[in-house]
Design a protein around this motif. Structure first.
Motif, mmCIF file in Angstrom:
data_model
loop_
_atom_site.group_PDB
_atom_site.id
_atom_site.type_symbol
_atom_site.label_atom_id
_atom_site.label_comp_id
_atom_site.label_asym_id
_atom_site.label_seq_id
_atom_site.Cartn_x
_atom_site.Cartn_y
_atom_site.Cartn_z
ATOM 1 N N SER A 1 -26.853 -14.077 -12.810
ATOM 2 C CA SER A 1 -27.651 -13.052 -12.144
ATOM 3 C C SER A 1 -26.850 -11.794 -11.861
ATOM 4 O O SER A 1 -27.409 -10.798 -11.394
ATOM 5 C CB SER A 1 -28.219 -13.608 -10.833
ATOM 6 O OG SER A 1 -27.179 -14.033 -9.971
ATOM 7 N N GLY A 2 -25.541 -11.817 -12.138
ATOM 8 C CA GLY A 2 -24.754 -10.592 -12.032
ATOM 9 C C GLY A 2 -25.216 -9.525 -13.008
ATOM 10 O O GLY A 2 -24.825 -8.361 -12.899
ATOM 11 N N ALA A 3 -26.080 -9.910 -13.948
ATOM 12 C CA ALA A 3 -26.620 -8.952 -14.908
ATOM 13 C C ALA A 3 -27.517 -7.917 -14.238
ATOM 14 O O ALA A 3 -27.814 -6.886 -14.850
ATOM 15 C CB ALA A 3 -27.400 -9.685 -16.001
ATOM 16 N N SER A 4 -27.964 -8.174 -13.010
ATOM 17 C CA SER A 4 -28.738 -7.146 -12.304
ATOM 18 C C SER A 4 -27.946 -5.853 -12.230
ATOM 19 O O SER A 4 -28.496 -4.757 -12.389
ATOM 20 C CB SER A 4 -29.087 -7.624 -10.889
ATOM 21 O OG SER A 4 -30.075 -8.625 -10.922
ATOM 22 N N PHE A 5 -26.657 -5.969 -11.985
ATOM 23 C CA PHE A 5 -25.801 -4.782 -11.909
ATOM 24 C C PHE A 5 -25.675 -4.114 -13.274
ATOM 25 O O PHE A 5 -25.861 -2.896 -13.397
ATOM 26 C CB PHE A 5 -24.425 -5.175 -11.376
ATOM 27 C CG PHE A 5 -23.411 -4.079 -11.468
ATOM 28 C CD1 PHE A 5 -23.416 -3.040 -10.563
ATOM 29 C CD2 PHE A 5 -22.453 -4.087 -12.476
ATOM 30 C CE1 PHE A 5 -22.476 -2.014 -10.655
ATOM 31 C CE2 PHE A 5 -21.508 -3.074 -12.572
ATOM 32 C CZ PHE A 5 -21.527 -2.031 -11.656
ATOM 33 N N THR A 6 -25.357 -4.868 -14.314
ATOM 34 C CA THR A 6 -25.127 -4.268 -15.628
ATOM 35 C C THR A 6 -26.422 -3.742 -16.245
ATOM 36 O O THR A 6 -26.410 -2.734 -16.938
ATOM 37 C CB THR A 6 -24.456 -5.277 -16.566
ATOM 38 O OG1 THR A 6 -25.212 -6.497 -16.592
ATOM 39 C CG2 THR A 6 -23.041 -5.591 -16.096
ATOM 40 N N ILE B 1 -8.845 4.051 -20.014
ATOM 41 C CA ILE B 1 -9.751 2.935 -19.736
ATOM 42 C C ILE B 1 -9.775 2.657 -18.240
ATOM 43 O O ILE B 1 -8.731 2.600 -17.586
ATOM 44 C CB ILE B 1 -9.341 1.675 -20.536
ATOM 45 C CG1 ILE B 1 -10.358 0.539 -20.300
ATOM 46 C CG2 ILE B 1 -7.937 1.233 -20.207
ATOM 47 C CD1 ILE B 1 -10.212 -0.607 -21.276
ATOM 48 N N THR B 2 -10.972 2.513 -17.706
ATOM 49 C CA THR B 2 -11.185 2.298 -16.271
ATOM 50 C C THR B 2 -11.974 1.011 -16.081
ATOM 51 O O THR B 2 -12.862 0.698 -16.879
ATOM 52 C CB THR B 2 -11.967 3.478 -15.659
ATOM 53 O OG1 THR B 2 -11.242 4.680 -15.879
ATOM 54 C CG2 THR B 2 -12.177 3.282 -14.161
ATOM 55 N N LEU B 3 -11.655 0.284 -15.030
ATOM 56 C CA LEU B 3 -12.365 -0.959 -14.721
ATOM 57 C C LEU B 3 -13.039 -0.840 -13.368
ATOM 58 O O LEU B 3 -12.443 -0.389 -12.391
ATOM 59 C CB LEU B 3 -11.404 -2.150 -14.707
ATOM 60 C CG LEU B 3 -11.987 -3.486 -14.216
ATOM 61 C CD1 LEU B 3 -13.040 -4.003 -15.194
ATOM 62 C CD2 LEU B 3 -10.885 -4.519 -14.014
ATOM 63 N N TYR B 4 -14.308 -1.270 -13.314
ATOM 64 C CA TYR B 4 -15.012 -1.391 -12.028
ATOM 65 C C TYR B 4 -15.669 -2.763 -11.984
ATOM 66 O O TYR B 4 -16.403 -3.144 -12.904
ATOM 67 C CB TYR B 4 -16.087 -0.316 -11.854
ATOM 68 C CG TYR B 4 -16.867 -0.492 -10.578
ATOM 69 C CD1 TYR B 4 -16.374 -0.016 -9.375
ATOM 70 C CD2 TYR B 4 -18.086 -1.176 -10.569
ATOM 71 C CE1 TYR B 4 -17.067 -0.202 -8.184
ATOM 72 C CE2 TYR B 4 -18.787 -1.361 -9.385
ATOM 73 C CZ TYR B 4 -18.275 -0.871 -8.202
ATOM 74 O OH TYR B 4 -18.966 -1.062 -7.036
ATOM 75 N N THR B 5 -15.385 -3.512 -10.922
ATOM 76 C CA THR B 5 -15.996 -4.831 -10.759
ATOM 77 C C THR B 5 -16.880 -4.829 -9.528
ATOM 78 O O THR B 5 -16.487 -4.315 -8.473
ATOM 79 C CB THR B 5 -14.929 -5.922 -10.612
ATOM 80 O OG1 THR B 5 -14.092 -5.632 -9.484
ATOM 81 C CG2 THR B 5 -14.077 -6.012 -11.863
ATOM 82 N N GLU B 6 -18.043 -5.379 -9.664
ATOM 83 C CA GLU B 6 -18.971 -5.533 -8.545
ATOM 84 C C GLU B 6 -18.872 -6.977 -8.089
ATOM 85 O O GLU B 6 -19.242 -7.904 -8.814
ATOM 86 C CB GLU B 6 -20.403 -5.220 -8.995
ATOM 87 C CG GLU B 6 -21.429 -5.296 -7.877
ATOM 88 C CD GLU B 6 -21.384 -4.127 -6.915
ATOM 89 O OE1 GLU B 6 -22.158 -4.121 -5.949
ATOM 90 O OE2 GLU B 6 -20.557 -3.200 -7.143
ATOM 91 N N GLU B 7 -18.354 -7.169 -6.881
ATOM 92 C CA GLU B 7 -18.141 -8.536 -6.408
ATOM 93 C C GLU B 7 -18.251 -8.574 -4.888
ATOM 94 O O GLU B 7 -17.914 -7.626 -4.204
ATOM 95 C CB GLU B 7 -16.764 -9.050 -6.848
ATOM 96 C CG GLU B 7 -15.625 -8.125 -6.491
ATOM 97 C CD GLU B 7 -14.319 -8.519 -7.144
ATOM 98 O OE1 GLU B 7 -14.008 -9.716 -7.138
ATOM 99 O OE2 GLU B 7 -13.620 -7.618 -7.654
ATOM 100 N N PHE B 8 -18.750 -9.711 -4.390
ATOM 101 C CA PHE B 8 -18.809 -9.969 -2.961
ATOM 102 C C PHE B 8 -17.889 -11.147 -2.691
ATOM 103 O O PHE B 8 -18.201 -12.280 -3.022
ATOM 104 C CB PHE B 8 -20.233 -10.301 -2.522
ATOM 105 C CG PHE B 8 -21.160 -9.126 -2.596
ATOM 106 C CD1 PHE B 8 -21.404 -8.356 -1.474
ATOM 107 C CD2 PHE B 8 -21.775 -8.778 -3.784
ATOM 108 C CE1 PHE B 8 -22.252 -7.265 -1.540
ATOM 109 C CE2 PHE B 8 -22.620 -7.694 -3.859
ATOM 110 C CZ PHE B 8 -22.866 -6.922 -2.723
#
Length: 551
Positions: free
Chosen positions: A376-381, A542-549
């Motif tokens: 369900s992390g695909a909501s972000f992507t 190259i830049t990385l962004y992670t969405e995490e709780f």
């Protein structure tokens, strides 16, 4: 009265005043130190932004190489902990230790106990500040509250540790002096209650309680915090000592944050309702009647009083127009919401939202976007990808969309979103199914009926199953080449390192690449490692962004 008694009393008062001044100086230095660290983060963020827009192509190659090496070092992990956080924690603990041992008579045990108490109060203010949902750090450093949770946790444990030391050392001093009766005083008894409440909060953060019974954890956390604020104020109620002033300030910023959140809930409640639809494989799609104006990839706290009147829970918005969530069902609130969807399909429920939150980078200004999601992390992507294909004012040339799911039934969570992505030539979708589909499910899913790319080709979607293990780097062309124009569904886990390497090698030397990831911690760790490996190479940004709780 002898002639020496007034002089002795004056000397004692002067000593007490000096000790109080030194303790107040300790908390002031702590605040200045923490503020300086926050300013450095803000300067680093805005200098990075300026460099990205104006200085990257004019940079000295040697300096650029050193900058990339520094980024790789800071983003690396040691025994499961990121290096940048480890350094920050060490600096933070060093500040605590230095302030605890500076300007104090270490031979007097009661003075040491007092100093630990002042350090505890300073840390209490910090941990509350780091927990604010509407934190000023968000616009200043592009760091939202959920990114600050690990720091909040460390500050909390430090506060508990210094509070316990404060109590133990004081009890030891009173015991040596035969003055344990001092604990009967209201102010000291209140301090003991505050310390006990802090310990209870510490035990409540164990994984079993926090993840298995989150509602209980949250309510316990909230109740103990309120108790701590009251009892710490009672412990040192005199305004002359400044402690109660610090407590009032801490309570005020927390209350202000709650007022702002409450105002958002009230504002978004009028004329707002939701319809919830049960999806296969324990998921829900929630659609709100009111639109939320927010950035793609943002999240909001959903409140449905008919389901849980006193609780709100955060979910990532897959769409803001209309406002929609796709929610994975677990226990508690999501389970009750799922029951409501099953028992009364299509039922409209009054609701509200607190949000939106999150400091998501502007993906539109990059040349190439790689999106990695699990479950369900695909909501972000999906939110990011849909915004990119809908916006004309962007520089993005291509989007590689990688989605890892356990079961093929989960593909039905985002059927409409997949259709939208598939209709755009610049989007390359790669789906990996790691588990076995339910035998009762139909093999002819809605995704398999989609056509590829545009009305000219009208090619059927190709489902590829291979005996090669992509995780082991087998010779599987479709796994290592995500720039293929045909959407593919593959078994097993993807080789994230190969996929990101392919994205970088297929780009021009001046292209700026961003990798956005959301999902389980293992997937995010693998993605972070793959990006760090690419920082070895020169040229590409190259830049990385992670969405995490995380806690």
């Amino acid at each position: 009265m002898s002639a020496h008694e007034p002089a002795a009393a004056a000397a004692k008062d002067a000593s007490r005043a000096l000790r109080l001044s030194n303790n107040e100086w300790t908390d002031k230095c702590f605040a200045i130190s923490m503020g300086a660290i926050m300013v450095l983060f803000a300067v680093y963020h805005w200098s990075s932004v300026i460099h990205f827009y104006y200085g990257r192509r004019k940079s000295n190659p040697t300096l650029t190489r050193k900058y990339r090496q520094a980024r790789r070092f800071l983003s690396s992990s040691t025994i499961g902990l990121r290096t940048d956080r480890s350094i920050l924690y060490i600096i933070y603990w060093a500040i605590n230790l230095i302030l605890a041992l500076t300007n104090i008579d270490l031979t007097n045990i009661s003075f040491v106990a007092k100093r630990f108490g002042w350090i505890s109060v300073a840390n209490l203010t910090l941990l509350v500040f780091l927990a604010l949902k509407n934190t000023p750090l968000a616009p200043l450093t592009a760091t939202s509250y959920e990114k600050l949770r690990p720091l909040h946790k460390v500050a909390g444990y430090t506060c508990i540790f210094t509070s316990v030391l404060h109590g133990i050392v004081y009890l030891s001093a009173w015991s040596e002096a035969g003055e344990l009766y001092e604990m009967k005083e209201t102010k000291n008894f209140a301090g003991a209650i505050a310390g006990l409440a802090m310990v209870i909060i510490g035990f409540s953060t164990i994984t079993y309680l926090m993840r298995g019974h989150y509602e209980l954890f949250y309510m316990l956390h909230l109740a103990m915090f309120v108790l701590i604020m009251i009892t710490v104020g009672m412990h040192r109620p005199s305004f002359s000592t400044s402690t109660v002033i610090i407590v009032i300030f801490t309570a005020s910023i927390w209350t202000l944050d709650r007022i702002i959140r409450g105002a958002k809930i009230v504002w978004n409640f009028f004329g707002n309702s939701l319809t919830v639809t049960a999806l296969p494989n324990n998921a829900l799609r929630v659609k709100l009647s009111r639109r939320m104006h927010c950035s793609p990839g943002s999240h909001a706290f959903l409140w449905v009083p008919a389901v849980r009147w006193i609780e709100s829970h955060p979910f990532t918005l897959v769409s803001s127009n209309p406002s929609e969530f796709v929610i994975r069902v677990y226990d508690g609130f999501t389970r009750d919401l799922y029951k409501a969807a099953v028992e009364s399909p299509g039922r409209s429920l009054r609701c509200s939202v607190d949000g939106a939150y999150g400091q998501v980078p502007n993906f539109r200004v990059f040349d190439k976007v790689v999106l990695v999601a699990g479950g369900s992390g695909a909501s972000f992507t999906f939110a990011i990808a849909l915004d990119l294909i809908a916006t004309s004012n962007k520089t993005v040339k291509s989007i590689d969309f990688i989605w890892v799911v356990r079961n093929r039934e989960s593909l039905e969570w985002y059927t409409q979103e997949l259709k939208q992505l598939q209709s755009h030539l610049e989007v390359n979708v790669l789906i990996h199914v790691t588990g076995i589909s339910s035998p009762t499910s139909s093999p002819d899913t809605s995704l398999e009926k989609l056509s590829t790319k545009n009305d000219v080709t009208q090619t059927e979607d190709i489902i590829v199953f291979s005996t090669n293990d992509p995780e082991k780097g087998g010779a599987q062309q479709s796994t290592d080449n995500i720039s293929s124009s045909i959407h593919q569904i593959l078994p097993g886990r993807p080789n994230i390192g190969n996929l990101i390497r392919t994205a970088t090698t297929a780009s021009n030397s001046d292209d700026r690449i961003i990798v956005g990831a959301c999902g389980p911690s293992e997937l995010l760790g693998t993605t972070r490692k793959a990006v760090n490996n690419e920082l070895h190479n020169d040229g590409l940004s190259i830049t990385l962004y992670t969405e995490e709780f995380e806690w």
